[in-house]
Design an enzyme around this catalytic site. Structure first.
Site, short mmCIF file in Angstrom:
data_model
loop_
_atom_site.label_atom_id
_atom_site.label_comp_id
_atom_site.label_asym_id
_atom_site.label_seq_id
_atom_site.Cartn_x
_atom_site.Cartn_y
_atom_site.Cartn_z
N ARG A 118 0.85 -1.19 0.00
CA ARG A 118 0.00 0.00 0.00
C ARG A 118 0.89 1.25 0.00
NH1 ARG A 118 -5.21 1.65 0.91
NH2 ARG A 118 -5.73 3.02 2.65
N THR A 402 -10.99 1.28 -6.65
CA THR A 402 -10.53 -0.01 -6.09
C THR A 402 -11.04 -1.18 -6.92
OG1 THR A 402 -10.61 1.04 -3.91
CG2 THR A 402 -10.27 -1.32 -3.92
N THR A 420 -5.77 -0.45 -5.41
CA THR A 420 -6.52 0.80 -5.51
C THR A 420 -5.65 2.01 -5.81
OG1 THR A 420 -8.21 2.11 -4.35
CG2 THR A 420 -6.36 1.38 -3.03
N ASN A 422 -7.37 4.63 -4.62
CA ASN A 422 -8.36 5.21 -3.72
C ASN A 422 -9.57 5.70 -4.50
OD1 ASN A 422 -9.53 5.80 -1.29
ND2 ASN A 422 -8.74 7.88 -1.21
N ASP A 444 -7.24 8.51 3.07
CA ASP A 444 -7.58 7.43 4.01
C ASP A 444 -7.00 7.68 5.40
OD1 ASP A 444 -9.35 5.91 2.63
OD2 ASP A 444 -7.89 4.47 1.86
N SER A 473 -6.81 1.17 5.78
CA SER A 473 -7.56 0.68 4.63
C SER A 473 -8.73 -0.18 5.08
CB SER A 473 -6.64 -0.15 3.74
OG SER A 473 -7.35 -0.75 2.69
N SER A 474 -9.64 -0.43 4.14
CA SER A 474 -10.71 -1.41 4.38
C SER A 474 -10.55 -2.62 3.47
CB SER A 474 -12.07 -0.77 4.09
OG SER A 474 -12.32 0.28 4.97
N GLY A 495 -14.95 -0.72 -2.76
CA GLY A 495 -16.09 -0.03 -2.14
C GLY A 495 -15.75 0.73 -0.87
N GLY A 496 -14.46 1.05 -0.64
CA GLY A 496 -14.10 1.76 0.59
C GLY A 496 -14.58 0.95 1.79
N1 GLY Z 1 -8.77 3.36 -0.41
C1 GLY Z 1 -9.80 2.56 0.16
C2 GLY Z 1 -9.28 1.58 1.14
O1 GLY Z 1 -8.13 1.22 1.10
O2 GLY Z 1 -10.02 1.16 1.98
#
Ligand code: GLY
Length: 595
Positions: A118, A402, A420, A422, A444, A473-474, A495-496
């Protein structure tokens, strides 16, 4: 036609209220597909095989992966080929200017590994870099235009990209083919172009304010001053050249050579922070997967700095405290329980989560069965819990940001990788001369005290910005195994924060409700993220009674176009594979025959 975000909220709210008048309780799940693509035929999104399977959010990416399996490559080769290809065909979602996570299962040893590539905050970044003395975003301009929301738009939003180093290093260690072989499909697609599809066309329109502002982006995504339209060819010659350089030299050129210099020059042009030291010092981090158990299944997923795996397991643990045997997957009793479980997990996300290399994250406690029992002591089947929220923005559309790729090869090795830039098209800045769309991953982090990010998510002090830190992150690349360790499923979603909900519900649909994968992926979803305090519901998914009951329990409901875009592979007990792409977006699985 693309509906502006604000109007879109009202439009879908109206649809939602109207659709609530239609009784859908007894509708087969196949009628409950996401509204965005409801006219598509479900079976288009399912492929079976007794060999290997690649499931990605664009057919060209799945095909690139399967080409590697056909050449004798393994799941890692396929996943990396699909990743580079999807970087070309979904620049709104991911790309060389972004980052991601990859979960790997080696069939022979049953060893599971996770890799974190990331983006990281540049060394000149700091906790209050976006705000003035009043705590408001600083006024940043580009070519005389005010760049609103600077953690989302423009040069200052960009964190140090990790995707290239991640993919190159993982492929070198675990793949069987050469880097040039796995990158060949991506290079060809970038060079020759591909037809613009509906989603990318509408995202260019949605993000045109910023894509127009930066000349390096404008020249790629516009033709004769107009956003590229569906059916037109998107050719990316600079990106093809960058990909060729990587294929020939590995990640060195990207992090130390001419590509790094072009990224840094772009940063200097618009007040971004990344310098050559940031690029040179980027490192991929191998971490220990987070694991849990749910009624006879093992769950393996991404640990912090993703919140995803931890909260999927935390929520499953809470659900395991209840008997779901006779519960209806669309009924108010289940949706109330699910929302309450999500509310509790997302409250923990805001309070406890951050980069474990910088702050302490109590992953063991959050994923323990005892803690889940504690949390469920306050669960009231008759009342929604108060999130004690304050007003916050509540974005309603599922952006195209993403993407996730799931792979199982003919030897049973598996990869799940979520990647992603983002938000849609990241920062909207292309590094001049590279074709690379740069991320806006800085959003984020907690960028403003008491504020929320582009997904309406509130995070706390543990997620403050610091040099070299990874934003929370999610992303939740997840695998499910039997309790004996036999692989059952690979899945993930964009989807965040809604990634976590989409992965949870798809997994539950398979493990708990025994739905075939196609139904499990396509059953409508809900999402609750603690704050704002409302259940987001995909349009047309609730019948009148369910809606009324949820309101009477004290829930607030909000319509959303769609939640997530799951790409999943399931291994059946006879060894056969089923791949399913979510019809909420543009994916299609591809299979390789047994050889
Ligand atoms: N950028 C969205 C995530 O990493 O959750």
């Amino acid at each position: 036609m693309t509906i502006p975000r604000l109007i879109r909220f009202n439009f879908f709210t109206v649809i939602f209220i109207f659709s609530a008048c239609v009784t859908v309780a007894d509708m087969p799940l196949t009628r409950l597909y996401a509204p965005a693509n409801k006219n598509r035929v479900a079976e288009d999104y399912q492929v079976t095989s007794d060999g290997g399977m690649v499931v990605a959010a664009h057919p060209l990416a799945s095909k690139a992966g399967v080409l590697m399996l056909d050449k004798g490559g393994n799941a890692v080769d396929a996943a990396v080929a699909a990743s580079f290809a999807i970087s070309v065909v979904r620049p709104q979602s991911t790309g060389l200017g972004g980052g991601g996570f990859l979960l790997y299962h080696e069939a022979s040893s049953k060893h599971r590994r996770v890799f974190d590539f990331r983006e990281r905050a540049p060394r000149k970044a700091s906790a209050n870099m976006y705000v003035d003395e009043k705590g408001e975003y600083k006024k940043i301009t580009f070519n005389g235009k005010l760049v609103t929301d600077p953690p989302v738009n423009g040069h200052l939003a960009v964190a140090v990209p990790g995707l290239v180093k991640g993919l190159v290093e993982i492929q070198k260690e675990l793949g069987k083919l050469t880097l040039a072989e796995v990158m060949a499909p991506a290079i060809e697609i970038a060079d020759k172009g591909f037809p613009v599809y509906r989603a990318i066309a509408s995202e260019i329109v949605d993000r045109q304010e910023w894509l127009r502002l930066y000349p390096s982006s404008h020249k790629i995504f516009f033709k004769d001053g107009q956003p590229l339209k569906e059916g037109e060819l998107l050719v990316q010659k600079d990106l093809a050249a960058t990909l060729r350089q990587i294929a020939a030299t590995g990640s060195k050129e990207f992090y130390e050579g001419s590509v790094a210099k072009k990224i840094v020059a772009e940063m200097e042009r618009g007040g971004g922070l990344i310098d050559m030291t940031d690029m040179r010092s980027y490192r991929v981090i191998e971490r220990i997967p987070v694991t849990g158990h749910y009624r006879g299944h093992q769950i393996v997923s991404m640990p912090p700095p993703s919140s995803g795996g931890t909260h999927v397991i935390e929520m499953l643990n809470m659900l395991e405290t209840r008997d779901l045997t006779d519960i209806h997957p669309r009924g108010a009793t289940y949706l109330h329980l699910l929302s309450e479980v999500m509310r509790r997990a997302f409250a923990d996300r805001a309070k406890e989560m951050g980069d474990p290399d910088f702050v302490s994250v109590p992953t063991a406690r959050l994923t323990s069965k005892g803690y889940a029992r504690e949390l469920m002591k306050t669960f009231d089947p008759e009342h929604a819990t108060d999130s004690k929220l304050y007003a916050a923005n509540f974005p309603t559309g599922e952006s195209q940001s993403t993407t996730h790729i799931s792979v199982i090869d003919q030897w049973g090795n598996a990869v799940g990788t979520t990647q992603t830039v983002n938000y849609s098209f990241g920062s909207c800045v292309v590094a001049e001369g590279t074709g690379i769309v740069l991320n806006d991953e800085m959003d984020d982090f907690t960028t403003k005290s008491g504020g929320s990010n582009v997904f309406g998510l509130v995070t706390g002090k543990k997620n403050d910005i610091a040099p070299g830190k990874t934003p929370l992150s999610s992303m939740s690349p997840t695998m499910i195994f039997t309790d004996k360790g036999e692989l059952e499923m690979v899945l993930g979603s964009p989807g965040g924060p809604r990634i976590i909900s989409a992965v949870l519900q798809t997994a539950l649909n398979v493990m708990e409700f025994k739905m075939p994968l196609l139904e499990a992926v396509h059953a409508t979803r809900i999402h609750h993220q603690w704050m704002p305090d409302a259940i987001k519901v995909e349009a047309a998914s609730l019948d009148d009674d369910t809606r009324a009951r949820l309101l009477s329990l004290g829930h607030k409901l909000a319509a959303i176009e769609s939640i997530g875009d799951v790409q999943a592979v399931q291994r059946l007990s006879d060894g056969g594979l089923v791949g399913v792409s979510d019809s909420r977006s543009d994916g299609k699985p591809a299979a390789s025959p047994k050889r």
